[in-house]
Motif scaffolding. Structure first.
Motif, PDB file in Angstrom:
ATOM      1  N   LEU A   1       6.159   8.033  -0.641  1.00 31.12           N
ATOM      2  CA  LEU A   1       4.878   7.317  -0.607  1.00 31.12           C
ATOM      3  C   LEU A   1       4.923   6.129   0.341  1.00 31.12           C
ATOM      4  O   LEU A   1       4.004   5.297   0.338  1.00 31.12           O
ATOM      5  N   ALA A   2       5.969   6.043   1.144  1.00 32.76           N
ATOM      6  CA  ALA A   2       6.057   4.950   2.117  1.00 32.76           C
ATOM      7  C   ALA A   2       4.820   4.953   3.003  1.00 32.76           C
ATOM      8  O   ALA A   2       4.424   5.989   3.536  1.00 32.76           O
ATOM      9  N   GLY A   3       4.195   3.801   3.146  1.00 30.18           N
ATOM     10  CA  GLY A   3       3.006   3.679   3.969  1.00 30.18           C
ATOM     11  C   GLY A   3       1.696   3.835   3.226  1.00 30.18           C
ATOM     12  O   GLY A   3       0.636   3.473   3.748  1.00 30.18           O
ATOM     13  N   TYR A   4       1.725   4.344   1.995  1.00 28.17           N
ATOM     14  CA  TYR A   4       0.483   4.577   1.260  1.00 28.17           C
ATOM     15  C   TYR A   4      -0.141   3.293   0.711  1.00 28.17           C
ATOM     16  O   TYR A   4      -1.363   3.245   0.493  1.00 28.17           O
ATOM     17  N   ALA A   5       0.644   2.281   0.458  1.00 29.76           N
ATOM     18  CA  ALA A   5       0.075   1.041  -0.084  1.00 29.76           C
ATOM     19  C   ALA A   5      -0.985   0.484   0.862  1.00 29.76           C
ATOM     20  O   ALA A   5      -2.049   0.015   0.421  1.00 29.76           O
ATOM     21  N   ARG A   6      -0.715   0.543   2.136  1.00 25.29           N
ATOM     22  CA  ARG A   6      -1.689   0.054   3.125  1.00 25.29           C
ATOM     23  C   ARG A   6      -2.973   0.877   3.070  1.00 25.29           C
ATOM     24  O   ARG A   6      -4.081   0.340   3.172  1.00 25.29           O
ATOM     25  N   LEU A   7      -2.851   2.187   2.892  1.00 21.72           N
ATOM     26  CA  LEU A   7      -4.024   3.056   2.853  1.00 21.72           C
ATOM     27  C   LEU A   7      -4.841   2.870   1.579  1.00 21.72           C
ATOM     28  O   LEU A   7      -6.061   3.057   1.579  1.00 21.72           O
ATOM     29  N   LEU A   8      -4.164   2.509   0.493  1.00 23.12           N
ATOM     30  CA  LEU A   8      -4.824   2.399  -0.804  1.00 23.12           C
ATOM     31  C   LEU A   8      -5.319   0.996  -1.121  1.00 23.12           C
ATOM     32  O   LEU A   8      -6.073   0.812  -2.078  1.00 23.12           O
ATOM     33  N   GLN A   9      -4.906   0.008  -0.350  1.00 25.12           N
ATOM     34  CA  GLN A   9      -5.227  -1.373  -0.697  1.00 25.12           C
ATOM     35  C   GLN A   9      -6.739  -1.608  -0.817  1.00 25.12           C
ATOM     36  O   GLN A   9      -7.188  -2.380  -1.662  1.00 25.12           O
ATOM     37  N   ALA A  10      -7.530  -0.922  -0.005  1.00 31.91           N
ATOM     38  CA  ALA A  10      -8.983  -1.099  -0.065  1.00 31.91           C
ATOM     39  C   ALA A  10      -9.575  -0.604  -1.381  1.00 31.91           C
ATOM     40  O   ALA A  10     -10.695  -0.988  -1.747  1.00 31.91           O
ATOM     41  N   HIS A  11      -8.822   0.220  -2.110  1.00 29.09           N
ATOM     42  CA  HIS A  11      -9.315   0.769  -3.370  1.00 29.09           C
ATOM     43  C   HIS A  11      -8.840  -0.034  -4.575  1.00 29.09           C
ATOM     44  O   HIS A  11      -9.128   0.355  -5.716  1.00 29.09           O
ATOM     45  N   CYS A  12      -8.126  -1.123  -4.359  1.00 30.24           N
ATOM     46  CA  CYS A  12      -7.544  -1.887  -5.470  1.00 30.24           C
ATOM     47  C   CYS A  12      -7.665  -3.382  -5.192  1.00 30.24           C
ATOM     48  O   CYS A  12      -7.381  -3.833  -4.074  1.00 30.24           O
ATOM     49  N   ASP A  13      -8.068  -4.147  -6.193  1.00 26.25           N
ATOM     50  CA  ASP A  13      -8.239  -5.590  -6.024  1.00 26.25           C
ATOM     51  C   ASP A  13      -6.917  -6.357  -6.124  1.00 26.25           C
ATOM     52  O   ASP A  13      -6.850  -7.513  -5.710  1.00 26.25           O
ATOM     53  N   LEU A  14      -5.884  -5.726  -6.670  1.00 25.22           N
ATOM     54  CA  LEU A  14      -4.590  -6.391  -6.816  1.00 25.22           C
ATOM     55  C   LEU A  14      -3.692  -6.080  -5.620  1.00 25.22           C
ATOM     56  O   LEU A  14      -3.854  -5.035  -4.981  1.00 25.22           O
ATOM     57  N   PRO A  15      -2.732  -6.964  -5.328  1.00 28.51           N
ATOM     58  CA  PRO A  15      -1.774  -6.660  -4.255  1.00 28.51           C
ATOM     59  C   PRO A  15      -0.987  -5.386  -4.562  1.00 28.51           C
ATOM     60  O   PRO A  15      -0.492  -5.214  -5.681  1.00 28.51           O
ATOM     61  N   LEU A  16      -0.895  -4.505  -3.582  1.00 32.77           N
ATOM     62  CA  LEU A  16      -0.090  -3.290  -3.701  1.00 32.77           C
ATOM     63  C   LEU A  16       1.192  -3.475  -2.901  1.00 32.77           C
ATOM     64  O   LEU A  16       1.146  -3.871  -1.738  1.00 32.77           O
ATOM     65  N   ILE A  17       2.307  -3.169  -3.528  1.00 28.34           N
ATOM     66  CA  ILE A  17       3.607  -3.348  -2.897  1.00 28.34           C
ATOM     67  C   ILE A  17       4.180  -1.988  -2.530  1.00 28.34           C
ATOM     68  O   ILE A  17       4.331  -1.114  -3.392  1.00 28.34           O
ATOM     69  N   ASP A  18       4.455  -1.808  -1.257  1.00 29.47           N
ATOM     70  CA  ASP A  18       5.065  -0.583  -0.746  1.00 29.47           C
ATOM     71  C   ASP A  18       6.567  -0.670  -0.984  1.00 29.47           C
ATOM     72  O   ASP A  18       7.238  -1.567  -0.468  1.00 29.47           O
ATOM     73  N   SER A  19       7.120   0.257  -1.756  1.00 26.39           N
ATOM     74  CA  SER A  19       8.525   0.134  -2.145  1.00 26.39           C
ATOM     75  C   SER A  19       9.472   0.244  -0.953  1.00 26.39           C
ATOM     76  O   SER A  19      10.507  -0.437  -0.911  1.00 26.39           O
ATOM     77  N   ALA A  20       9.144   1.078   0.038  1.00 22.88           N
ATOM     78  CA  ALA A  20      10.006   1.194   1.215  1.00 22.88           C
ATOM     79  C   ALA A  20       9.968  -0.082   2.040  1.00 22.88           C
ATOM     80  O   ALA A  20      11.006  -0.589   2.494  1.00 22.88           O
ATOM     81  N   GLN A  21       8.780  -0.608   2.232  1.00 25.73           N
ATOM     82  CA  GLN A  21       8.635  -1.870   2.963  1.00 25.73           C
ATOM     83  C   GLN A  21       9.369  -2.993   2.250  1.00 25.73           C
ATOM     84  O   GLN A  21      10.071  -3.799   2.876  1.00 25.73           O
ATOM     85  N   ALA A  22       9.223  -3.040   0.938  1.00 25.21           N
ATOM     86  CA  ALA A  22       9.902  -4.078   0.158  1.00 25.21           C
ATOM     87  C   ALA A  22      11.416  -3.956   0.292  1.00 25.21           C
ATOM     88  O   ALA A  22      12.130  -4.959   0.452  1.00 25.21           O
ATOM     89  N   GLY A  23      11.921  -2.721   0.229  1.00 21.19           N
ATOM     90  CA  GLY A  23      13.363  -2.529   0.339  1.00 21.19           C
ATOM     91  C   GLY A  23      13.920  -3.068   1.641  1.00 21.19           C
ATOM     92  O   GLY A  23      14.950  -3.756   1.654  1.00 21.19           O
ATOM     93  N   TRP A  24      13.252  -2.779   2.736  1.00 23.43           N
ATOM     94  CA  TRP A  24      13.720  -3.219   4.043  1.00 23.43           C
ATOM     95  C   TRP A  24      13.612  -4.735   4.177  1.00 23.43           C
ATOM     96  O   TRP A  24      14.525  -5.398   4.666  1.00 23.43           O
ATOM     97  N   GLU A  25      12.507  -5.310   3.715  1.00 29.97           N
ATOM     98  CA  GLU A  25      12.322  -6.759   3.828  1.00 29.97           C
ATOM     99  C   GLU A  25      13.350  -7.520   3.000  1.00 29.97           C
ATOM    100  O   GLU A  25      13.933  -8.516   3.470  1.00 29.97           O
ATOM    101  N   VAL A  26      13.590  -7.074   1.785  1.00 31.47           N
ATOM    102  CA  VAL A  26      14.548  -7.765   0.915  1.00 31.47           C
ATOM    103  C   VAL A  26      15.962  -7.637   1.480  1.00 31.47           C
ATOM    104  O   VAL A  26      16.735  -8.601   1.475  1.00 31.47           O
ATOM    105  N   LEU A  27      16.311  -6.457   1.985  1.00 29.10           N
ATOM    106  CA  LEU A  27      17.658  -6.278   2.530  1.00 29.10           C
ATOM    107  C   LEU A  27      17.882  -7.185   3.737  1.00 29.10           C
ATOM    108  O   LEU A  27      18.951  -7.801   3.874  1.00 29.10           O
ATOM    109  N   LEU A  28      16.901  -7.291   4.616  1.00 30.86           N
ATOM    110  CA  LEU A  28      17.053  -8.129   5.802  1.00 30.86           C
ATOM    111  C   LEU A  28      17.212  -9.607   5.449  1.00 30.86           C
ATOM    112  O   LEU A  28      17.821 -10.369   6.206  1.00 30.86           O
ATOM    113  N   GLN A  29      16.671 -10.007   4.315  1.00 35.97           N
ATOM    114  CA  GLN A  29      16.749 -11.412   3.906  1.00 35.97           C
ATOM    115  C   GLN A  29      18.116 -11.779   3.339  1.00 35.97           C
ATOM    116  O   GLN A  29      18.433 -12.963   3.194  1.00 35.97           O
ATOM    117  N   GLN A  30      18.922 -10.778   2.988  1.00 28.15           N
ATOM    118  CA  GLN A  30      20.222 -11.047   2.379  1.00 28.15           C
ATOM    119  C   GLN A  30      21.262 -11.321   3.456  1.00 28.15           C
ATOM    120  O   GLN A  30      21.235 -10.745   4.537  1.00 28.15           O
TER     121      GLN A  30
END
Length: 250
Positions: A191-220
């Motif tokens: 489902l990588a990339g789907y959070a961006r496509l679905l965000q317009a259908h949801c009022d809450l922040p949607l977190i893309d798990s693949a994006q999160a994984g890469w961002e968190v790893l780079l911060q370590q």
């Protein structure tokens, strides 16, 4: 003038589905910062999708297998490992054995979601619910995980039918939003990339798990030569040579 050394990361898809690996590549490789290399690998054995305890257990072995053969040398050390499955098979074993930072799509998503407050998960595969609840508890996020909305199609099925995935996941996100949470994790490598496509259908922040994984790893932060500190705590019998080549500690 000395050229800065390339920072090398390993992304492991613990299932055997090459399409999932390609999706991770398509979403993450365009985002690589200068001086960073991401080696994306597919499990050499196991299941085409992970959706039960047995396939999760085998996937943990497959993660260790790939790490032993791609961990590099002290001169070309890994600076981090990302487990490309929303369930993080092998997370604790890899973290124990590897001298570099290790995270998974689920753990990284929990970290980002918890910054907003209580959170929910939307993912494919009905058997994931107790497995994800257990993982969240073991990582210290059990109290903040308030709701898990599973949809009947597996992550692999959702990946294979984008139109169906949008309709199915959109409804699931709307259901999850009613649970009083501050954000929703859309979990799954497929489902990588789907959070961006679905965000317009949801009022809450949607977190893309693949994006999160890469961002968190780079911060370590990683040691300059992390693979010098790799090691298992037990000798092996009957495993491939790459397992035998990892030093034994203690």
């Amino acid at each position: 003038m000395n050229t800065p050394a390339m920072r090398r990361y390993l992304l492991i898809n613990p299932n055997t589905n090459a399409l999932t690996t390609q999706r991770l590549r398509d979403v993450l490789l365009p985002q690589l910062p200068p001086g960073v290399q991401l080696d994306v690998q597919t499990a050499r054995f196991g299941a085409p999708y992970i959706a039960c305890e047995a396939s999760h257990a085998v996937a943990a072995h497959a993660c260790l297998d790939l790490w032993t053969s791609h961990r590099g040398t002290p001169e070309q050390a890994l600076h981090g490992v990302l487990i490309g499955c929303f369930g993080d098979p092998g997370l604790f074993a890899l973290r124990e054995a590897s001298g570099c930072p290790v995270t998974g799509l689920a753990e990284a998503s929990f970290i980002q979601a918890a910054a907003h407050g209580p959170f929910a998960i939307v993912t494919g595969g009905e058997r994931w619910k107790p497995m994800l609840q257990r993982l969240a508890t073991s990582l210290g996020y059990g109290a903040q995980l308030r709701h898990i909305e599973t949809v009947a199609p597996t992550g692999a099925a959702l990946q294979a039918d984008p139109k169906m995935a949008i309709e199915c996941l959109s409804q699931a996100c709307q259901n999850a939003a009613q649970s009083g949470v501050a954000s929703i994790i859309l979990g799954g490598a497929g489902l990588a990339g789907y959070a961006r496509l679905l965000q317009a259908h949801c009022d809450l922040p949607l977190i893309d798990s693949a994006q999160a994984g890469w961002e968190v790893l780079l911060q370590q932060q990683a040691p300059a030569a992390p693979s010098k500190h790799d090691g298992f705590y037990a000798p092996w019998v009957g495993l491939p040579p790459d397992f035998m080549g990892v030093p034994t500690r203690g």
